[in-house]
Design a protein around this motif. Structure first.
Motif, mmCIF file in Angstrom:
data_model
loop_
_atom_site.group_PDB
_atom_site.id
_atom_site.type_symbol
_atom_site.label_atom_id
_atom_site.label_comp_id
_atom_site.label_asym_id
_atom_site.label_seq_id
_atom_site.Cartn_x
_atom_site.Cartn_y
_atom_site.Cartn_z
ATOM 1 N N THR A 77 12.929 7.924 1.050
ATOM 2 C CA THR A 77 12.764 8.941 2.085
ATOM 3 C C THR A 77 12.764 8.267 3.451
ATOM 4 N N VAL A 78 12.885 9.074 4.492
ATOM 5 C CA VAL A 78 12.660 8.578 5.842
ATOM 6 C C VAL A 78 11.152 8.395 6.023
ATOM 7 N N PRO A 79 10.708 7.724 7.094
ATOM 8 C CA PRO A 79 9.270 7.457 7.262
ATOM 9 C C PRO A 79 8.418 8.728 7.274
ATOM 10 N N VAL A 80 7.209 8.569 6.763
ATOM 11 C CA VAL A 80 6.236 9.659 6.711
ATOM 12 C C VAL A 80 5.785 10.002 8.135
ATOM 13 N N ALA A 81 5.569 11.290 8.396
ATOM 14 C CA ALA A 81 5.157 11.745 9.727
ATOM 15 C C ALA A 81 3.963 12.683 9.593
ATOM 16 N N GLY A 82 2.897 12.175 8.972
ATOM 17 C CA GLY A 82 1.723 13.014 8.771
ATOM 18 C C GLY A 82 1.948 14.114 7.758
ATOM 19 N N ASN A 83 2.980 13.978 6.911
ATOM 20 C CA ASN A 83 3.308 15.048 5.967
ATOM 21 C C ASN A 83 3.171 14.598 4.507
ATOM 22 N N LEU A 84 2.220 13.725 4.246
ATOM 23 C CA LEU A 84 1.759 13.396 2.904
ATOM 24 C C LEU A 84 0.236 13.306 2.955
ATOM 25 N N PRO A 85 -0.450 13.622 1.854
ATOM 26 C CA PRO A 85 0.072 14.053 0.561
ATOM 27 C C PRO A 85 0.704 15.441 0.626
ATOM 28 N N SER A 86 1.487 15.736 -0.388
ATOM 29 C CA SER A 86 2.171 17.022 -0.447
ATOM 30 C C SER A 86 1.164 18.151 -0.669
ATOM 31 N N GLU A 87 1.577 19.364 -0.335
ATOM 32 C CA GLU A 87 0.725 20.542 -0.495
ATOM 33 C C GLU A 87 1.576 21.726 -0.922
ATOM 34 N N LEU A 88 0.961 22.634 -1.667
ATOM 35 C CA LEU A 88 1.566 23.942 -1.903
ATOM 36 C C LEU A 88 1.092 24.875 -0.803
ATOM 37 N N ARG A 89 2.033 25.507 -0.114
ATOM 38 C CA ARG A 89 1.703 26.417 0.975
ATOM 39 C C ARG A 89 2.486 27.712 0.795
ATOM 40 N N THR A 90 2.125 28.705 1.574
ATOM 41 C CA THR A 90 2.881 29.952 1.612
ATOM 42 C C THR A 90 3.524 30.075 2.983
ATOM 43 N N VAL A 91 4.841 30.207 3.010
ATOM 44 C CA VAL A 91 5.593 30.353 4.249
ATOM 45 C C VAL A 91 6.426 31.624 4.137
ATOM 46 N N ASP A 92 6.180 32.567 5.055
ATOM 47 C CA ASP A 92 6.895 33.848 5.047
ATOM 48 C C ASP A 92 6.820 34.520 3.682
ATOM 49 N N GLY A 93 5.639 34.455 3.077
ATOM 50 C CA GLY A 93 5.418 35.122 1.803
ATOM 51 C C GLY A 93 5.965 34.386 0.599
ATOM 52 N N GLU A 94 6.477 33.167 0.788
ATOM 53 C CA GLU A 94 7.111 32.414 -0.287
ATOM 54 C C GLU A 94 6.339 31.128 -0.533
ATOM 55 N N GLU A 95 6.115 30.793 -1.805
ATOM 56 C CA GLU A 95 5.452 29.526 -2.122
ATOM 57 C C GLU A 95 6.419 28.366 -1.900
ATOM 58 N N VAL A 96 5.952 27.362 -1.146
ATOM 59 C CA VAL A 96 6.779 26.193 -0.875
ATOM 60 C C VAL A 96 5.971 24.932 -1.163
ATOM 61 N N LEU A 97 6.684 23.875 -1.476
ATOM 62 C CA LEU A 97 6.087 22.551 -1.550
ATOM 63 C C LEU A 97 6.334 21.870 -0.219
ATOM 64 N N TRP A 98 5.270 21.537 0.496
ATOM 65 C CA TRP A 98 5.335 20.962 1.837
ATOM 66 C C TRP A 98 5.070 19.476 1.729
ATOM 67 N N GLY A 99 5.907 18.669 2.378
ATOM 68 C CA GLY A 99 5.651 17.236 2.417
ATOM 69 C C GLY A 99 6.931 16.424 2.461
ATOM 70 N N ARG A 100 6.778 15.183 2.901
ATOM 71 C CA ARG A 100 7.929 14.289 3.000
ATOM 72 C C ARG A 100 8.587 14.098 1.635
ATOM 73 N N GLY A 101 9.909 14.274 1.623
ATOM 74 C CA GLY A 101 10.688 14.100 0.399
ATOM 75 C C GLY A 101 10.870 15.357 -0.409
ATOM 76 N N SER A 102 10.151 16.432 -0.073
ATOM 77 C CA SER A 102 10.270 17.654 -0.871
ATOM 78 C C SER A 102 11.682 18.222 -0.824
ATOM 79 N N VAL A 103 12.362 18.046 0.316
ATOM 80 C CA VAL A 103 13.746 18.501 0.464
ATOM 81 C C VAL A 103 14.712 17.346 0.200
ATOM 82 N N ASP A 104 14.498 16.245 0.877
ATOM 83 C CA ASP A 104 15.469 15.138 0.846
ATOM 84 C C ASP A 104 14.853 13.899 0.218
ATOM 85 N N MET A 105 15.049 13.681 -1.096
ATOM 86 C CA MET A 105 15.539 14.681 -2.022
ATOM 87 C C MET A 105 14.808 14.574 -3.348
#
Length: 368
Positions: A77-105
């Motif tokens: 991954t690219v460097p961490v930016a205060g976005n670890l450890p990962s978390e489960l959050r709700t964004v716009d009514g949708e459950e998402v996994l938030w944190g570095r690397g959750s998207v890429d990849m």
């Protein structure tokens, strides 16, 4: 210090597995602990042969199937930016996994690990590839190293790269070329500017050509790729009271995979004729590969889950490395690519599960 471990791949939920991957920091060049954890998790699966080169781990079935697929993903991954450890959050009514690397990849990596454990007798033989150093300079890329050191490990009829694609298929990728365009003037004190020739001013026509350039849309194997030619940097001058005698404009050309790298260079030189153009770096794109045998079944399986069809990939990805080996490849993974590298990087958990379901349906369809 206890080495990090992953949950049992055979029983773990794919979203929980993604969280576990994210929570083992793996910034480029520091993937060792995560590679160790992946190797250890795969080593206990009797249906897989597990291989390693540096911090790249490869696991493959040897079932004697007529066709072989590669499913690959980078673990850095690219460097961490205060976005670890990962978390489960709700964004716009949708459950998402938030944190570095959750998207890429690491979402895509989790899907591959999840299926590598579950699919003991798929319809295709499968090579699962987890490699290092994708987010840094090309010479360090783990997939490139594998292609040089062990090209036979990547032999396949088709490859799926788990890069984020919003859970849809993105075929091939555009190529990329960067060039430096320079102008030369004559230095002088800015109080007597008429005694000099301002190299930055001489660069103005370069910027005008780029601003007026009309990029092409090119159809390749049924997908339309949008090109782009952009100034991405400009530098010149040594002091606030000196007329600059040199200026450099850095230009990036994103070109459709119908063109070779040499053709792309020739086009840029034509657009910037009359100027000193030097190639900085470049990489050819990859054609979609959607007409390869068996790919229609993959498109259908994904369509049944996501309801969408293939689209072009505008950015450059490692599918081009597979194309260079003669292996048609597509991008398919969870996550919005526009959130890659962002401080608020997050991925819908439904996309992670849907990607796993679609790949499983494809790889098991027609299995004995």
């Amino acid at each position: 210090m206890t080495a990090p471990a992953l949950p049992d791949l055979r029983t773990a939920d794919v979203v929980d597995l993604t969280r576990a991957l994210c929570d083992i920091p793996s910034v480029s060049g520091e993937e060792g602990p995560l590679a160790d954890a992946i190797e250890a998790a795969l080593a206990g699966l009797p249906h897989l042969e597990v291989l390693r080169d540096g911090d790249a781990v490869v696991a493959r079935t040897q079932l004697g199937r007529e066709r072989r697929a590669v499913v690959a993903g980078h673990i850095d991954t690219v460097p961490v930016a205060g976005n670890l450890p990962s978390e489960l959050r709700t964004v716009d009514g949708e459950e998402v996994l938030w944190g570095r690397g959750s998207v890429d990849m690491l979402g895509g990596v989790a899907v591959a690990l999840h299926l590598a454990a579950r699919l003991t007798a798929p319809a295709w033989d499968v090579t699962w590839v987890f490699y290092d150093n994708e987010e840094v300079e090309a010479e360090r890329n783990g997939l490139g190293r594998l292609s040089r050191n062990h090209p036979q490990w990547l032999d396949a009829d088709f490859a799926v790269l788990g890069e984020p694609s919003n859970g849809g298929i993105e075929g091939g990728c555009n190529g990329t070329l960067r060039v430096s365009v320079t102008t030369a003037g004559r230095a002088a004190h800015s109080a007597r500017a008429w005694r000099g020739v301002n190299a930055i001013h001489l660069a103005a026509p370069i910027l005008t050509r780029l601003a007026e350039y009309q990029p092409r849309s090119v159809e390749v194997d049924g997908l339309v790729y949008r090109e782009g030619l952009s100034a991405v940097g400009i530098s010149g001058g040594i002091a606030g009271n000196v007329v600059p005698d040199s200026c450099e404009v850095l230009v990036n050309y994103r070109f459709a995979p119908a063109s070779s790298l040499a053709e792309a260079e020739a086009h840029v030189r034509e657009v910037l004729a009359g100027y000193d153009v030097t190639v900085v770096d470049g990489a050819a794109g990859a054609r979609p590969g959607l007409d390869a045998p068996g790919v229609g079944d993959f498109i259908a399986a994904v369509g049944r889950v996501t309801g969408g069809g293939p689209a072009p990939k505008y950015g450059w990805t490692d599918v081009a490395r597979f194309a260079a080996l003669g292996v048609p490849a597509v991008n398919f993974g969870p996550g919005d690519p526009s959130l890659a590298h962002a401080d608020d990087e997050h991925c819908p958990t439904d996309q992670i599960r849907d990607c796993a379901s679609a790949l499983e349906a494809w790889l098991t369809e027609g299995a004995p």
